[in-house]
Design an enzyme around this catalytic site. Structure first.
Site, PDB file in Angstrom:
ATOM      1  N   ARG A 183      -6.302   9.379 -10.477  1.00 24.73           N
ATOM      2  CA  ARG A 183      -6.835   9.532  -8.822  1.00 24.73           C
ATOM      3  C   ARG A 183      -5.699   9.972  -7.852  1.00 24.73           C
ATOM      4  O   ARG A 183      -4.770   9.361  -7.845  1.00 24.73           O
ATOM      5  CB  ARG A 183      -7.703   8.620  -8.518  1.00 24.73           C
ATOM      6  CG  ARG A 183      -8.476   8.607  -7.102  1.00 24.73           C
ATOM      7  CD  ARG A 183      -7.738   8.218  -6.067  1.00 24.73           C
ATOM      8  NE  ARG A 183      -8.433   7.998  -4.764  1.00 24.73           N
ATOM      9  CZ  ARG A 183      -7.914   7.850  -3.693  1.00 24.73           C
ATOM     10  NH1 ARG A 183      -6.361   7.580  -3.465  1.00 24.73           N
ATOM     11  NH2 ARG A 183      -8.421   7.714  -2.519  1.00 24.73           N
ATOM     12  N   THR A 235      -2.090   3.463   4.290  1.00 26.09           N
ATOM     13  CA  THR A 235      -1.079   4.467   3.950  1.00 26.09           C
ATOM     14  C   THR A 235      -0.167   4.406   5.276  1.00 26.09           C
ATOM     15  O   THR A 235      -0.652   4.093   6.385  1.00 26.09           O
ATOM     16  CB  THR A 235      -1.876   5.763   3.928  1.00 26.09           C
ATOM     17  OG1 THR A 235      -2.702   5.775   2.861  1.00 26.09           O
ATOM     18  CG2 THR A 235      -1.087   6.986   4.342  1.00 26.09           C
ATOM     19  N   THR A 238      -5.544   7.704   7.645  1.00 22.05           N
ATOM     20  CA  THR A 238      -5.257   6.751   6.421  1.00 22.05           C
ATOM     21  C   THR A 238      -6.947   6.049   6.213  1.00 22.05           C
ATOM     22  O   THR A 238      -7.660   6.351   6.984  1.00 22.05           O
ATOM     23  CB  THR A 238      -4.581   5.516   7.325  1.00 22.05           C
ATOM     24  OG1 THR A 238      -4.575   4.396   6.135  1.00 22.05           O
ATOM     25  CG2 THR A 238      -5.211   4.923   8.463  1.00 22.05           C
ATOM     26  N   GLY A 239      -7.191   5.517   5.133  1.00 27.53           N
ATOM     27  CA  GLY A 239      -8.495   4.921   4.819  1.00 27.53           C
ATOM     28  C   GLY A 239      -8.746   5.676   3.391  1.00 27.53           C
ATOM     29  O   GLY A 239      -7.986   6.071   2.922  1.00 27.53           O
ATOM     30  N   THR A 263       1.906   7.021   0.185  1.00 20.36           N
ATOM     31  CA  THR A 263       1.110   6.012  -0.075  1.00 20.36           C
ATOM     32  C   THR A 263       0.944   5.782  -1.641  1.00 20.36           C
ATOM     33  O   THR A 263       1.418   6.389  -2.321  1.00 20.36           O
ATOM     34  CB  THR A 263      -0.409   6.414   0.427  1.00 20.36           C
ATOM     35  OG1 THR A 263      -1.388   5.084   0.296  1.00 20.36           O
ATOM     36  CG2 THR A 263      -1.016   7.561  -0.548  1.00 20.36           C
ATOM     37  N   SER A 281       0.626  -1.164  -0.010  1.00 16.67           N
ATOM     38  CA  SER A 281      -0.023  -0.033   0.134  1.00 16.67           C
ATOM     39  C   SER A 281       1.042   1.236  -0.106  1.00 16.67           C
ATOM     40  O   SER A 281       0.282   2.284   0.061  1.00 16.67           O
ATOM     41  CB  SER A 281      -0.869  -0.089   1.161  1.00 16.67           C
ATOM     42  OG  SER A 281      -0.035  -0.503   2.468  1.00 16.67           O
TER      43      SER A 281
HETATM   44  N1  ASP Z   1      -5.780   7.500   2.148  1.00 14.41           N
HETATM   45  C1  ASP Z   1      -5.273   6.490   1.146  1.00 14.41           C
HETATM   46  C2  ASP Z   1      -5.914   7.164  -0.287  1.00 14.41           C
HETATM   47  O1  ASP Z   1      -6.997   7.424  -0.097  1.00 14.41           O
HETATM   48  C3  ASP Z   1      -5.568   5.154   1.350  1.00 14.41           C
HETATM   49  C4  ASP Z   1      -4.685   4.548   2.309  1.00 14.41           C
HETATM   50  O2  ASP Z   1      -4.780   4.953   3.476  1.00 14.41           O
HETATM   51  O3  ASP Z   1      -3.993   3.660   2.166  1.00 14.41           O
HETATM   52  O4  ASP Z   1      -5.358   7.203  -1.122  1.00 14.41           O
END
Ligand code: ASP
Length: 327
Positions: A216, A188, A239-240, A206, A86
C-alpha cells in the site's frame, strides 16, 4: 475586492461550500488572515515532532540557506528518531511486519522527487532528493527505489525497532490481519519552508498507515496529494488517512485555491469540506497545513486533535488546528 477574489468567494466557495458546508462558511464570516506573517524565514510542519524538525530547518535558513536544503534537513530529524513511530526508522510496519516508507520533496522551481514503498533506507527524503537532482524521473518505487538508493551509497538497515515489532505482534493477536483505519494510526511529517529570499520548498515523509496491506502507498509521496508547492502561490502538506487525501488531490487543490484568492485558512477548510462531502469521515482524521508567499498560514482538520509547529519571528511553537468536528 479584486475580480479574482470575488470569483472564489462567490464562485467556488459560494456555490459548493455554502450549499454543503454551512458550518464552515458561516464560521469564516468576519475572519481574514488571522494567522498572519512576521517576516522570513518561516518553517511550518505537522504534529509535535515538527518542533525539532523546524529547528533543524531554521538553522539552515538563518544562515541564508535554500528552502530545499532546509526542508530536507528538517524532516531527516524525524526520520532518524526511533521514538517517532510514524516516520522513517522506528516507524510502525505493515501487516506483514515490514517497514515501508513513502516520501516526496519539491523545490521553488517545481522540481520534485519521490519514493514509495521503499524498505531498509532510513532517509527516504534524501533518496527522493537524489531522484529529483540526478534522474529524469519523479518517483521510484519498491525494489527499484532501493536499488537506486544503494547505488547512491545509502546503507541498507533494519528499520523495525524492537518497540515497533512488539506493537505489531500485539496488533496481530486481535487484528485478524485486517488493516484498520482510524483517527489514531498516523502522524506523517510534512514541512514547508520559505527562505530569506521568500522561495518556498516542501518535504513530506512517512512510514504510512500502520498495519496497512503490504504494497500500500499513501498520499505522502504523491506530489499534489501529500505535499505541493508553487513559488508563485505557496504550499501545503497533508497528514492523516492518505486514501482520502489522494481522492481529492488535497495539497494541489489547496495551492490552486490560494492561487485564485483564498487565504490558506479558507483553502484548507474547503479541501477538508471536499472530503467530508463524499466520504464517511467519522473514523478518519485528515489535517492540512498551508502557507502563502506572504507568510500567512492556515490549517484545518476533520477531527479535533491535529496540531502543527510554526517557526517564525524567532519563536518555534505548537498551534492547535481548528477542525470540522470539534470534539
Ligand atoms: N498520510 C499518511 C498515509 O496515509 C499517514 C500519516 O499521515 O501518517 O500514509
Amino acid at each position: 475586492m479584486s475580480n479574482r477574489r470575488k470569483f472564489i468567494k462567490g464562485g467556488i466557495l459560494g456555490a459548493i461550500g455554502t450549499a454543503i458546508f454551512p458550518r464552515i462558511i458561516s464560521a469564516k464570516k468576519g475572519r481574514q488572515n488571522s494567522n498572519s506573517k512576521s517576516g522570513f524565514p518561516i518553517v511550518i510542519s505537522t504534529w509535535e515532532h515538527g518542533i525539532a524538525a523546524n529547528k533543524a530547518a531554521m538553522k539552515i535558513l538563518v544562515d541564508g540557506g535554500r528552502a530545499i536544503d532546509a526542508v530536507e534537513s528538517g524532516v531527516r530529524v524525524s526520520e532518524a528518531d526511533p521514538e517517532i513511530m510514524s516516520v522513517g526508522f522506528g516507524g510502525l510496519p505493515d501487516r506483514e511486519g515490514k517497514v515501508t516508507l513513502d516520501a516526496c520533496i519539491m523545490d521553488e522551481t517545481g522540481n520534485c522527487g519521490a519514493v514509495s514503498f521503499l524498505q531498509h533506507i532510513k532517509h527516504p527524503i534524501s533518496v527522493a532528493r537524489k531522484i529529483m537532482d540526478e534522474t529524469p524521473h519523479v518517483m521510484l518505487s519498491g525494489i527499484g527505489a532501493l536499488q537506486f538508493a544503494l547505488e547512491k551509497g545509502f546503507i541498507k538497515e533494519n528499520l523495525l525497532t524492537s518497540k515497533a515489532k512488539k506493537k505489531w505482534q500485539d496488533w496481530l493477536k486481535e487484528s485478524e490481519y485486517k488493516p484498520i483505519i482510524n483517527v489514531e494510526n498516523h502522524d506523517t511529517i510534512g514541512l514547508l519552508a520559505l527562505d530569506k529570499k521568500g522561495n518556498i520548498s516542501g518535504a513530506c515523509t512517512t512510514s504510512g498507515l500502520s498495519w496497512k496491506m503490504h504494497g500500500r502507498v499513501g498520499d505522502s509521496p504523491i506530489i499534489g496529494a501529500g505535499m505541493y508547492v508553487d513559488n508563485e502561490v505557496g504550499g501545503c502538506c497533508a497528514t492523516g488517512l492518505g486514501e482520502a487525501v489522494m481522492k481529492t488531490l488535497g495539497s494541489f487543490l489547496i495551492v490552486e485555491l490560494m492561487r485564485q484568492g483564498a487565504t490558506p485558512q479558507e483553502a484548507c477548510e474547503e479541501a477538508i469540506g471536499r472530503i467530508i462531502k463524499n466520504q464517511n469521515y467519522k473514523h478518519m482524521q485528515i489535517g492540512y497545513i498551508a502557507i502563502n508567499k506572504k507568510g500567512d498560514h492556515g490549517s484545518f482538520a476533520v477531527h479535533n486533535g491535529f496540531n502543527y509547529a510554526l517557526h517564525q519571528g524567532g519563536k518555534n511553537q505548537m498551534i492547535d488546528s481548528p477542525s470540522f468536528v470539534k470534539k
